[in-house]
Design an enzyme around this catalytic site. Structure first.
Site, PDB file in Angstrom:
ATOM      1  N   GLY A  35      23.978 -38.195   9.036  1.00 13.24           N
ATOM      2  CA  GLY A  35      24.147 -37.266   7.532  1.00 13.24           C
ATOM      3  C   GLY A  35      23.123 -36.884   7.315  1.00 13.24           C
ATOM      4  N   GLU A  37      21.002 -35.786   4.667  1.00 10.09           N
ATOM      5  CA  GLU A  37      20.679 -36.454   3.480  1.00 10.09           C
ATOM      6  C   GLU A  37      20.816 -37.783   3.436  1.00 10.09           C
ATOM      7  OE1 GLU A  37      22.705 -32.338   3.545  1.00 10.09           O
ATOM      8  OE2 GLU A  37      23.296 -34.975   3.962  1.00 10.09           O
ATOM      9  N   ASN A 167      18.195 -27.255   7.347  1.00  7.81           N
ATOM     10  CA  ASN A 167      19.004 -27.365   8.011  1.00  7.81           C
ATOM     11  C   ASN A 167      20.239 -27.035   8.868  1.00  7.81           C
ATOM     12  OD1 ASN A 167      18.617 -30.396   9.289  1.00  7.81           O
ATOM     13  ND2 ASN A 167      18.966 -30.685   6.830  1.00  7.81           N
ATOM     14  N   GLY A 234       3.380 -30.836  15.952  1.00  4.25           N
ATOM     15  CA  GLY A 234       2.473 -31.465  14.890  1.00  4.25           C
ATOM     16  C   GLY A 234       3.727 -30.080  13.772  1.00  4.25           C
ATOM     17  N   GLY A 260      17.794 -36.734  14.119  1.00  2.00           N
ATOM     18  CA  GLY A 260      17.668 -37.348  13.410  1.00  2.00           C
ATOM     19  C   GLY A 260      15.582 -36.826  12.914  1.00  2.00           C
ATOM     20  N   ALA A 261      15.161 -37.007  13.675  1.00  2.00           N
ATOM     21  CA  ALA A 261      13.414 -36.444  13.268  1.00  2.00           C
ATOM     22  C   ALA A 261      13.184 -35.317  12.459  1.00  2.00           C
ATOM     23  CB  ALA A 261      13.139 -35.919  14.577  1.00  2.00           C
ATOM     24  N   ASP A 263      14.939 -34.969   9.966  1.00  2.00           N
ATOM     25  CA  ASP A 263      15.280 -36.087   8.489  1.00  2.00           C
ATOM     26  C   ASP A 263      13.804 -36.718   8.118  1.00  2.00           C
ATOM     27  OD1 ASP A 263      17.464 -34.775   8.071  1.00  2.00           O
ATOM     28  OD2 ASP A 263      18.339 -36.039   9.094  1.00  2.00           O
TER      29      ASP A 263
END
Length: 314
Positions: A35, A37, A167, A234, A260-261, A263
């Site tokens: 998830g 967050e 997101n 970058g 997940g990158a 986040d």
């Protein structure tokens, strides 16, 4: 109370361990906490900052697993409610050696989608220094969206710094038009916005980092800084204070899973700001953690502790 706060829907993730097999053909899975967050909360806690997570869980094995994982990661659960009438979300994720993985959600009608915003009025904001917001939670239901806006109102009432990652999850929204309208409205209520170039194409009609940044800086809102993620290259920063620069990324030795990158990037921004670092230093850290994230299989498994981060950035 904690210095970092976020709200979202945590998920029990079953990630395939079979390379490049479609989900229907995969037989071997590993269970993870996931998830967007909650990923950020995990990363923030792993770097030594106190964090609280707000959500609602079903009273079922998936909900119990998530609570155990939060406790293991030293994330506060003071504002997590249980709901016996609805279930905890879970998902399946494909393992791919290139490109984006196939993902199948089981989250419609979940406990988080029936989140009761009354819990928000019980939050102690006295020690909170930064709140991270994501565009996923308001997408899961109208009830969650209304709670999300109420949460933003409370944050701004207490004058707390906010980061906002759009997101995009088009499959969770009724229409793309509503997604664009709502997310851009939420964005203008945040201090720092963290879009990616692909998100910019959908939200503002351009993949050009400066054009994306200008759109959000020119909205009639409180946004003072936009950081546009440009993948391996970058991230680009533009602020109302005159900052206008590109911060180079870190080259990953091997890409295992790209989920997940973004986040992880938010983890770098949030923790650096909590430590009083400049926005450029924050983006450099975000780039580093994003690079580490893609080298691990779970959504947040690659997020470093303090020693690992310092070693990698050197």
């Amino acid at each position: 109370m904690s210095e970092f706060l976020t709200i979202g829907e945590p998920i029990s993730l079953f990630a395939s361990e079979d390379d490049d097999k479609e989900l229907k053909d995969a037989l071997n899975f590993h269970k993870y906490l996931a998830g967007a967050e909650v990923n950020v909360a995990v990363g923030v806690s792993r770097l030594g900052h106190s964090a609280q997570y707000i959500t609602s869980l079903g009273e079922d094995p998936f909900g119990d697993f998530i609570k155990d994982q939060l406790h293991e990661n030293k994330i506060g659960t003071d504002y997590i409610t249980g709901n016996p009438d609805y279930w905890t979300a879970f998902q399946l994720k494909q393992k791919v050696t290139h490109g984006d993985p196939g993902i199948f959600y089981f989250r419609k009608g979940s406990a988080a989608a029936h989140f009761d915003q009354a819990i928000l009025d019980k939050i102690d904001f006295s020690d909170v220094k930064l709140v991270h917001l994501s565009g996923i939670f308001p997408a899961i239901s109208d009830q969650a969206s209304k709670a999300f806006q109420h949460f933003i109102d409370l944050i701004n009432e207490h004058k707390i710094t906010t980061t906002f990652d759009p997101n995009l999850r088009p499959q969770l929204w009724a229409t793309q038009e509503k997604m664009v309208k709502d997310l851009n409205n939420f964005a203008k209520q945040a201090d720092i916005i963290l879009p990616g170039v692909a998100e910019g194409k959908i939200l503002v009609g351009s993949e050009d980092p400066e054009t994306i940044a200008d759109f959000y800086l020119n909205q009639s809102g409180k946004t003072h800084t936009v950081i546009v993620k440009v993948g391996a290259e970058g991230a680009y920063i533009k602020s109302k204070d005159g900052t206008n620069t590109m911060i180079s990324g870190y080259r990953a030795d091997k890409v295992v899973d790209t989920v997940g990158a973004g986040d992880g990037f938010a983890v770098g921004i949030a923790t650096a700001l909590l430590e009083g670092k400049t926005i450029s230093e924050a983006v450099k850290r975000g780039n580093a953690i994003g690079s580490l994230a893609v080298q691990a299989p779970g959504d947040n498994d690659g997020y470093p502790d303090r020693a690992q981060l310092e070693s990698y950035m050197k």
